[in-house]
Design an enzyme around this catalytic site. Structure first.
Site, PDB file in Angstrom:
ATOM      1  N   SER A 182      10.079  16.833  21.684  1.00  0.00           N
ATOM      2  CA  SER A 182      11.399  16.335  21.315  1.00  0.00           C
ATOM      3  C   SER A 182      12.236  17.470  20.747  1.00  0.00           C
ATOM      4  CB  SER A 182      11.265  15.241  20.250  1.00  0.00           C
ATOM      5  OG  SER A 182      12.493  14.930  19.653  1.00  0.00           O
ATOM      6  N   TYR A 219       7.905  13.814  11.671  1.00  0.00           N
ATOM      7  CA  TYR A 219       8.117  13.667  13.111  1.00  0.00           C
ATOM      8  C   TYR A 219       8.301  15.032  13.772  1.00  0.00           C
ATOM      9  CZ  TYR A 219      10.168  12.209  17.555  1.00  0.00           C
ATOM     10  OH  TYR A 219      10.418  12.035  18.894  1.00  0.00           O
TER      11      TYR A 219
END
Length: 321
Positions: free
Chosen positions: A158, A184
């Site tokens: 990501s 994350y």
């Protein structure tokens, strides 16, 4: 090293990417294939002729997706298998049950910005699910991947990797305040580093691994956001689109880069790289919108260190189970 470019763009869909691709006789596993871009990744691979296993936590949802893909693709050989990446026992059960070669492994499942929590093994939830679960899955399937002779691993990272490198001396936020965004980001950096080191370690087995940013897509991944954060993100996305920085994608578009890495002849024998919009991303010091990859996500020394630590964590968890 020449960056890999393709004819596709941020608006290409997964089915467009596999148009003319023949995957007959090839077997694929897609984790998290019951929702979001995992559904469209599995659909495109099935349409191209692969025998696809949907590795999912919710098998009832997986069966519904498999039925839908069967209707659209004509494939009758889709398999739904239980896999909970937050529990090493589930991962090990999946890998033990696998028989025969595996040509494509798409490490797609994940959680984002979740409240502080722990996996079954006591690992921080996002790092344990997004990275360590997939690490155990890939290493457990190494023999099947090697048997394929030219297997590909696709690690869904990501643009969030920019938030944090991997902090090896505090992976699970035992000594620093928990920040869901940093957690994350660390997990997505780890996914990219996995592709770097897997490609180096397993090159002799014909296994390559690449990572990618699928782009901005509204999916269940944002389920932990507050309504206020969702509204702010939507406003930011509208502004970015107006400025030409990026546009939000459909799930079909979001799956395109995963499918590109799983199937394109352009990346045959290529590993350890990071892609966006079906193109190899430029290494940058700061992201331009969502574009680019930071050096810490492709650092070969960090990748080796992370692999060694990961093996130790997995071994320790198995011996104390």
């Amino acid at each position: 090293m020449t960056r890999i470019r393709s004819e596709f763009s941020s608006r290409s869909t997964a089915l467009q990417v596999v148009d003319g691709v023949d995957l007959a006789g090839r077997r694929a596993v897609v984790t998290g294939a019951a929702s979001g871009i995992g559904v469209e990744t599995a659909r495109a691979l099935a349409h191209a002729g692969a025998q696809v296993t949907l590795a999912v936590r919710d098998t009832a949802a997986g069966e519904r997706v498999a039925a839908d893909i069967a209707d659209s693709s004509g494939r009758t050989d889709l398999v739904v298998a239980h896999l909970d990446l937050a529990d090493l026992a589930s991962v090990d059960a999946f890998t033990r049950a696998w028989q025969g070669p595996l040509h494509i492994l798409v490490n797609n499942a994940g959680v984002m910005d979740s409240p502080q929590g722990r996996t079954a093994q006591g690992w921080e939830t996002q790092f344990g699910t997004n990275y360590l679960g997939h690490f155990a899955l890939a290493t457990g399937l190494h023999g099947a991947l090697a048997a394929a002779g030219d297997a590909r691993i696709v690690a869904v990272s990501s643009s969030g990797h920019a938030a944090s490198p991997v902090v090896l001396d505090d992976l699970f936020f035992d000594r620093r305040p928990y920040d869901p965004n940093l957690a994350y980001g660390q997990s997505k950096t780890a996914d990219a580093l996995f592709a770097v080191e897997a490609s180096r370690r397993w090159a002799a087995d014909g296994i390559t691994a690449n990572s990618l940013d699928p782009g901005g897509i509204w999916t269940p991944l944002q389920r932990h956001w507050s309504p206020e954060r969702r509204a702010a993100a939507e406003e930011q996305a509208r502004g970015a689109a107006a400025a030409g920085l990026f546009h939000m994608k459909s799930t079909e578009q979001g799956a395109a880069t995963s499918v590109f890495l799983a199937t394109s002849p352009l990346v045959a024998g290529i590993g350890g790289r990071y892609f966006q919009d079906c193109q190899e991303a430029e290494v940058v010091s700061e992201l331009n919108g969502l574009d680019g990859v930071l050096p810490h996500a492709l650092d070969p020394q960090a990748a080796r260190q992370l692999w060694d630590v990961s093996e130790q964590l997995i071994t320790r968890a198995r011996t104390t189970a």
